[in-house]
Enzyme design. Structure first.
Site, PDB file in Angstrom:
ATOM      1  N   HIS A  92       0.860  -1.189   0.000  1.00 13.29           N
ATOM      2  CA  HIS A  92       0.000   0.000   0.000  1.00 13.29           C
ATOM      3  C   HIS A  92       0.889   1.229   0.000  1.00 13.29           C
ATOM      4  O   HIS A  92       1.817   1.321   0.793  1.00 13.29           O
ATOM      5  CB  HIS A  92      -0.912   0.029   1.236  1.00 13.29           C
ATOM      6  CG  HIS A  92      -1.739   1.272   1.282  1.00 13.29           C
ATOM      7  ND1 HIS A  92      -2.936   1.384   0.612  1.00 13.29           N
ATOM      8  CD2 HIS A  92      -1.522   2.475   1.861  1.00 13.29           C
ATOM      9  CE1 HIS A  92      -3.424   2.593   0.797  1.00 13.29           C
ATOM     10  NE2 HIS A  92      -2.572   3.285   1.549  1.00 13.29           N
ATOM     11  N   ASP A 171     -15.522   2.334   6.927  1.00 18.13           N
ATOM     12  CA  ASP A 171     -14.445   3.249   6.510  1.00 18.13           C
ATOM     13  C   ASP A 171     -14.879   4.097   5.323  1.00 18.13           C
ATOM     14  O   ASP A 171     -14.566   5.281   5.249  1.00 18.13           O
ATOM     15  CB  ASP A 171     -13.179   2.463   6.140  1.00 18.13           C
ATOM     16  CG  ASP A 171     -12.133   3.421   5.600  1.00 18.13           C
ATOM     17  OD1 ASP A 171     -11.690   4.293   6.364  1.00 18.13           O
ATOM     18  OD2 ASP A 171     -11.793   3.350   4.396  1.00 18.13           O
ATOM     19  N   ARG A 178     -14.716  12.524   6.723  1.00 20.04           N
ATOM     20  CA  ARG A 178     -13.464  13.191   7.116  1.00 20.04           C
ATOM     21  C   ARG A 178     -13.015  14.165   6.046  1.00 20.04           C
ATOM     22  O   ARG A 178     -12.486  15.240   6.336  1.00 20.04           O
ATOM     23  CB  ARG A 178     -12.381  12.147   7.378  1.00 20.04           C
ATOM     24  CG  ARG A 178     -12.592  11.385   8.674  1.00 20.04           C
ATOM     25  CD  ARG A 178     -11.742  10.128   8.713  1.00 20.04           C
ATOM     26  NE  ARG A 178     -10.339  10.419   8.489  1.00 20.04           N
ATOM     27  CZ  ARG A 178      -9.487   9.593   7.875  1.00 20.04           C
ATOM     28  NH1 ARG A 178      -9.893   8.419   7.433  1.00 20.04           N
ATOM     29  NH2 ARG A 178      -8.248   9.939   7.721  1.00 20.04           N
ATOM     30  N   SER A 193      -7.993   3.508   8.901  1.00 17.82           N
ATOM     31  CA  SER A 193      -8.677   3.474   7.609  1.00 17.82           C
ATOM     32  C   SER A 193      -7.922   2.570   6.627  1.00 17.82           C
ATOM     33  O   SER A 193      -8.493   1.663   6.009  1.00 17.82           O
ATOM     34  CB  SER A 193      -8.769   4.910   7.077  1.00 17.82           C
ATOM     35  OG  SER A 193      -9.107   4.933   5.717  1.00 17.82           O
ATOM     36  N   LYS A 197      -8.875  -1.878   5.689  1.00 17.59           N
ATOM     37  CA  LYS A 197      -9.108  -2.425   4.348  1.00 17.59           C
ATOM     38  C   LYS A 197      -8.082  -3.510   4.022  1.00 17.59           C
ATOM     39  O   LYS A 197      -8.418  -4.532   3.442  1.00 17.59           O
ATOM     40  CB  LYS A 197      -9.059  -1.297   3.317  1.00 17.59           C
ATOM     41  CG  LYS A 197     -10.297  -0.398   3.399  1.00 17.59           C
ATOM     42  CD  LYS A 197     -10.189   0.840   2.539  1.00 17.59           C
ATOM     43  CE  LYS A 197      -9.288   1.867   3.149  1.00 17.59           C
ATOM     44  NZ  LYS A 197      -9.398   3.228   2.624  1.00 17.59           N
TER      45      LYS A 197
HETATM   46  N1  URA Z   1      -6.061   6.519   2.478  1.00 11.58           N
HETATM   47  C1  URA Z   1      -7.044   5.863   3.096  1.00 11.58           C
HETATM   48  O1  URA Z   1      -7.493   4.822   2.644  1.00 11.58           O
HETATM   49  N2  URA Z   1      -7.540   6.388   4.234  1.00 11.58           N
HETATM   50  C2  URA Z   1      -7.070   7.513   4.782  1.00 11.58           C
HETATM   51  O2  URA Z   1      -7.535   7.908   5.820  1.00 11.58           O
HETATM   52  C3  URA Z   1      -6.048   8.193   4.115  1.00 11.58           C
HETATM   53  C4  URA Z   1      -5.551   7.667   2.961  1.00 11.58           C
END
Ligand code: URA
Length: 437
Positions: A92, A171, A178, A193, A197
């Site tokens: 990621h 999320d 947010r 967050s 995932k």
């Molecule tokens: N990427 C995400 O998936 N969540 C965040 O809060 C910031 C970047």
């Protein structure tokens, strides 16, 4: 069954908000309830906004963040790749300008015997999204069923596709909130967050590329390191072998920012060429993914050099309906940005290039916007290069030439040229490696 009356609810949203406002730690019960009740629509957006702001201002400890992450995972489905014949590893990136690394990386790691289930997103703002880049390839489709994803992982070894709506739905709702309430920057919320995932996705190993610099979410190393440590701890506690690299994002990665332009550059890397910074970071991340998946016996540099990674790329694109031999889209109009003076290019600002590519049509300002496949910025020089006044430094690409002016405005102070003999600030691509413990 959801209930819309508060009398059946275990907690009261206002009490939870007050607790965090007054710097108390939230109990496991409060966290489980508030995430679940928000997903059900019992906790209202304005209440969750207030709680998110209290978290941004007052923080959460490690146990609270872990529980918050677990509650978000529990809001949806969990995938399971344990039935595959090989181990899995994912990467990621927190997002950067010209960050096309996933494109060569996923097939490279698969070519070395580790399956890569890469669930990706579309871009918003100045950093591009992996799915937008791949959608520049004629015929390629991002949406796969879980069964198609599993089959492709077994047969090809790598899949890059859109995350289904079933993964961490809490999320999805919270991230959108947010975004419009000034609470994106809270480290506990970013870490939970991203990791909810990735943990729900079911990968066995995870490498985090946490970008630092003007073009990144995190502008300074200390905050980036804190985010990385928080995410590594979350992954490790959830049984995912997790490592993070802090990497430089003060200048764009490679020589292109924009969807089809970045696909072209990725294919150059897979063909054994491409810009040295893209190759270096791809190989460094591949080594980490392979090691985290238990394969220290293979060298990804070999699989890049001998064409095995390219073979997997071609099969991966074809498996999702794309034609790896198709001509990539090209923007209708181009304009050059010329060097204003003789000397050494000592600064080339990532954020400015990212904003210019976005304004040219490579990115979107709202989720609903359509991106231009051919738009973006092509760089002809990187920091350290000797340049002559009037020489092209960049080519801007767009289908809509009225965008050139705003792109040029973004680039107005992107470039610093110093007298001959000057040297740019030394910035290694990999700044720090962060592991559990
Ligand atoms: N990427 C995400 O998936 N969540 C965040 O809060 C910031 C970047």
């Amino acid at each position: 069954m959801s209930t819309s009356t508060t009398e059946h609810e275990r907690f009261d949203a206002v009490d939870v908000i007050r607790a965090k406002r007054d710097r108390e730690r939230l109990s496991d019960g409060q966290i489980d309830w508030v995430i679940d009740a928000y997903t059900r629509g019992v906790v209202a957006d304005e209440q969750m906004s207030a709680l998110a702001m209290a978290i941004l201002l007052n923080g959460m400890d490690r146990a609270e963040i872990a529980r918050w992450t677990a509650a978000m995972i529990a809001s949806g489905e969990r995938m399971d790749f344990s039935g595959l014949s090989r181990p899995t590893a994912d990467k990621h990136s927190t997002g950067g300008v010209g960050d096309k690394i996933t494109l060569p990386l996923a097939p490279l790691v698969a070519a070395c015997g580790v399956a890569v289930p890469q669930l990706s997103g579309r871009g918003l703002g100045h950093t591009g999204g992996t799915l937008d880049k791949l959608e520049a390839i004629p015929g390629w489709r991002a949406a796969l069923t879980n069964e198609e994803m599993m089959r492709q992982l077994e047969e090809v070894g790598a899949v890059i596709c859109q995350a289904g709506s079933g993964l961490a739905p809490a999320d999805r709702k919270l991230y959108a909130l947010r975004d419009v309430t000034g609470t994106v920057e809270a480290i506990p919320l970013i870490a939970s967050s991203i990791m909810s995932k990735k943990i729900a996705e079911g990968t066995g190993a995870l490498v985090l590329d946490v970008k630092v610099g003007s073009g990144a979410f995190m502008k300074d190393v200390d905050r980036a390191a804190e985010l990385a440590r928080t995410m590594v701890a979350l992954g490790t506690d959830a049984g995912v072998r997790t490592v993070a690299l802090l990497t430089d994002m003060s200048t764009p990665l490679g020589l292109t920012a924009g969807n089809a332009l970045e696909v072209r550059e990725s294919v150059e890397v897979l063909a054994g060429g491409g810009p040295s910074d893209v190759v270096e970071l791809t190989v460094a991340l591949a080594r980490e993914m392979l090691a985290a998946a238990g394969r220290t016996d293979v060298d990804p540099a070999d699989a890049l050099a001998d064409g095995r990674a390219m073979d997997v790329w071609r099969r991966m694109i074809s498996a999702q309906g794309g034609d790896p031999d198709a001509t990539l889209p090209v923007a209708r109009e181009t304009e050059q940005v010329l060097a204003p003076a003789d000397g050494v290019l000592v600064e080339l600002d990532a954020l400015a290039v990212g904003v210019a590519a976005w304004r040219l049509g490579a990115g979107r300002a709202r989720k609903e916007d359509v991106v231009q496949a051919g738009a973006g910025v092509e760089l002809h020089a990187k920091p350290g290069a000797l340049v002559r006044a009037g020489e092209p430094l960049m080519t801007l690409h767009t289908d809509t030439p009225e965008r050139f002016e705003r792109a040029r405005e973004a680039l107005a102070s992107a470039v610093t040229i110093a007298p001959e003999g000057s040297r740019p600030t030394e910035r290694p691509i990999v700044i720090e490696r962060i592991t559990a413990g």
